[in-house]
Write a protein that holds these residues in place. Structure first.
Motif, PDB file in Angstrom:
ATOM      1  N   ASN A 232       0.585  -1.128  -0.217  1.00  0.00           N
ATOM      2  CA  ASN A 232      -0.224   0.437   0.507  1.00  0.00           C
ATOM      3  C   ASN A 232       0.356   1.476   0.179  1.00  0.00           C
ATOM      4  OD1 ASN A 232      -2.659  -1.369   0.227  1.00  0.00           O
ATOM      5  ND2 ASN A 232      -1.917  -1.477   2.264  1.00  0.00           N
ATOM      6  N   TYR A 233       0.157   2.143  -0.670  1.00  0.00           N
ATOM      7  CA  TYR A 233       0.984   3.782  -0.883  1.00  0.00           C
ATOM      8  C   TYR A 233       0.466   4.847  -0.350  1.00  0.00           C
ATOM      9  CZ  TYR A 233       4.342   0.153  -3.201  1.00  0.00           C
ATOM     10  OH  TYR A 233       4.835  -0.776  -3.745  1.00  0.00           O
ATOM     11  N   PRO A 234       1.054   5.214   0.609  1.00  0.00           N
ATOM     12  CA  PRO A 234      -0.138   6.372   0.866  1.00  0.00           C
ATOM     13  C   PRO A 234      -0.002   7.756   0.365  1.00  0.00           C
ATOM     14  CG  PRO A 234       0.336   5.260   2.450  1.00  0.00           C
ATOM     15  CD  PRO A 234       1.083   4.658   1.605  1.00  0.00           C
ATOM     16  N   ASN A 235      -0.890   8.282  -0.511  1.00  0.00           N
ATOM     17  CA  ASN A 235      -0.289   9.287  -1.309  1.00  0.00           C
ATOM     18  C   ASN A 235      -1.821  10.758  -0.527  1.00  0.00           C
ATOM     19  OD1 ASN A 235       1.413   8.944  -4.228  1.00  0.00           O
ATOM     20  ND2 ASN A 235       0.117   7.116  -3.412  1.00  0.00           N
ATOM     21  N   ARG A 236      -0.979  11.929  -0.472  1.00  0.00           N
ATOM     22  CA  ARG A 236      -2.102  13.471  -0.412  1.00  0.00           C
ATOM     23  C   ARG A 236      -1.033  14.227  -1.656  1.00  0.00           C
ATOM     24  NH1 ARG A 236      -4.318  15.595   3.503  1.00  0.00           N
ATOM     25  NH2 ARG A 236      -3.860  14.125   4.731  1.00  0.00           N
ATOM     26  N   SER A 237      -2.527  14.767  -2.011  1.00  0.00           N
ATOM     27  CA  SER A 237      -1.856  15.786  -3.065  1.00  0.00           C
ATOM     28  C   SER A 237      -2.930  16.659  -2.676  1.00  0.00           C
ATOM     29  CB  SER A 237      -2.422  15.224  -4.723  1.00  0.00           C
ATOM     30  OG  SER A 237      -1.356  14.009  -4.804  1.00  0.00           O
ATOM     31  N   ARG A 238      -2.645  17.955  -4.213  1.00  0.00           N
ATOM     32  CA  ARG A 238      -3.662  18.995  -3.686  1.00  0.00           C
ATOM     33  C   ARG A 238      -3.658  19.056  -5.105  1.00  0.00           C
ATOM     34  NH1 ARG A 238      -1.371  22.065   0.127  1.00  0.00           N
ATOM     35  NH2 ARG A 238      -2.885  20.509   1.283  1.00  0.00           N
TER      36      ARG A 238
ATOM     37  N   HIS B 174       1.733  16.867  -5.950  1.00  0.00           N
ATOM     38  CA  HIS B 174       1.572  16.078  -4.328  1.00  0.00           C
ATOM     39  C   HIS B 174       2.781  16.211  -3.996  1.00  0.00           C
ATOM     40  CE1 HIS B 174       3.644  11.661  -3.967  1.00  0.00           C
ATOM     41  NE2 HIS B 174       1.911  11.743  -3.667  1.00  0.00           N
ATOM     42  N   VAL B 175       2.157  16.227  -2.179  1.00  0.00           N
ATOM     43  CA  VAL B 175       2.090  17.086  -1.247  1.00  0.00           C
ATOM     44  C   VAL B 175       3.526  15.928  -0.046  1.00  0.00           C
ATOM     45  CG1 VAL B 175       1.116  19.065  -1.161  1.00  0.00           C
ATOM     46  CG2 VAL B 175       0.484  16.986   0.240  1.00  0.00           C
ATOM     47  N   SER B 176       3.084  14.637  -0.165  1.00  0.00           N
ATOM     48  CA  SER B 176       3.746  13.329  -0.287  1.00  0.00           C
ATOM     49  C   SER B 176       4.918  12.878  -0.597  1.00  0.00           C
ATOM     50  CB  SER B 176       2.454  12.412   0.843  1.00  0.00           C
ATOM     51  OG  SER B 176       2.358  11.911  -0.144  1.00  0.00           O
ATOM     52  N   GLU B 177       5.931  12.373   0.027  1.00  0.00           N
ATOM     53  CA  GLU B 177       7.098  11.590  -0.896  1.00  0.00           C
ATOM     54  C   GLU B 177       7.107  11.206  -1.489  1.00  0.00           C
ATOM     55  OE1 GLU B 177       9.921  13.359  -0.305  1.00  0.00           O
ATOM     56  OE2 GLU B 177       9.689  14.924   1.026  1.00  0.00           O
ATOM     57  N   PRO B 178       7.662  11.244  -2.881  1.00  0.00           N
ATOM     58  CA  PRO B 178       8.029  11.848  -3.336  1.00  0.00           C
ATOM     59  C   PRO B 178       7.378  13.313  -3.775  1.00  0.00           C
ATOM     60  CG  PRO B 178       7.907  10.490  -5.095  1.00  0.00           C
ATOM     61  CD  PRO B 178       7.162   9.630  -3.959  1.00  0.00           C
ATOM     62  N   ARG B 179       7.645  14.209  -3.698  1.00  0.00           N
ATOM     63  CA  ARG B 179       6.978  15.450  -4.075  1.00  0.00           C
ATOM     64  C   ARG B 179       7.478  16.198  -5.203  1.00  0.00           C
ATOM     65  NH1 ARG B 179       8.464  16.701   1.395  1.00  0.00           N
ATOM     66  NH2 ARG B 179       9.955  18.141   1.258  1.00  0.00           N
TER      67      ARG B 179
END
Length: 142
Positions: A61-67, A81-86
Motif C-alpha cells: 500500500n502506498y499512501p498519497n496526499r496531493s492538492r 504531490h505533497v507527500s514524498e516524493p514531492r
C-alpha cells in the motif's frame, strides 16, 4: 528534474477532463498497470485535497496526499504531490481535431537526485497511467 510524455487520445478534451473530474472514474484508472486505489478524499477544485492509497499488484500500500493546484476545465490540471516524493504534475489537454486530444503529461520532482534514482520506475509508470486513461475515455460506458 522533469519527466514529459505526450499521447494523442481519440476523445475530446472534455471527455478526457471528465475522467479526472469524476472521483469514481479517476480511482478506476489512476496509477500504473496493476494498481488499484482507495480514495479517502478527492476535492476536485483548485486548492482541494486528494488523499488516497494506491494498492500495488504485490499487495503493498502506498499512501498519497496531493492538492489540486490549478484546474482549467477541458484544458489543464495541475496537481502538487505533497507527500514524498514531492512533485508537480501538469496535464495539458489540447484539441487535435473534433475527436482527438493531445495529452501532455509533465512531472517535475522537487529533488533531482531522487528523480534520477526513480526514473526507471517513473518513465514506464507514466506511460502505463496514460494507457489506462486512454482505455477509460474510449471504452463503452458500463
Amino acid at each position: 528534474m522533469k519527466f514529459e510524455t505526450t499521447r494523442a487520445i481519440p476523445a475530446t478534451p472534455a471527455a478526457v477532463f471528465a475522467a479526472f473530474a469524476d472521483a469514481r472514474r479517476l480511482a478506476r484508472w489512476w496509477g500504473p498497470a496493476g494498481f488499484t486505489n482507495t480514495f479517502e478524499l478527492c476535492d476536485f477544485r483548485p486548492g482541494g485535497d486528494w488523499v488516497f492509497v494506491m494498492h500495488g499488484p504485490d499487495g503493498a500500500n502506498y499512501p498519497n496526499r496531493s492538492r489540486f493546484a490549478d484546474i482549467e476545465p477541458d484544458r489543464r490540471i495541475t496537481i502538487d504531490h505533497v507527500s514524498e516524493p514531492r512533485f508537480r504534475l501538469t496535464v495539458t489537454l489540447t484539441p487535435l481535431s473534433d475527436w482527438a486530444t493531445r495529452v501532455d503529461w509533465e512531472q517535475v520532482f522537487e529533488s533531482a537526485d531522487l528523480a534520477r534514482q526513480i526514473e526507471h520506475i517513473v518513465t514506464p509508470a507514466n506511460e502505463q497511467n496514460l494507457d489506462r486513461l486512454t482505455v477509460e475515455v474510449t471504452q463503452e460506458p458500463s
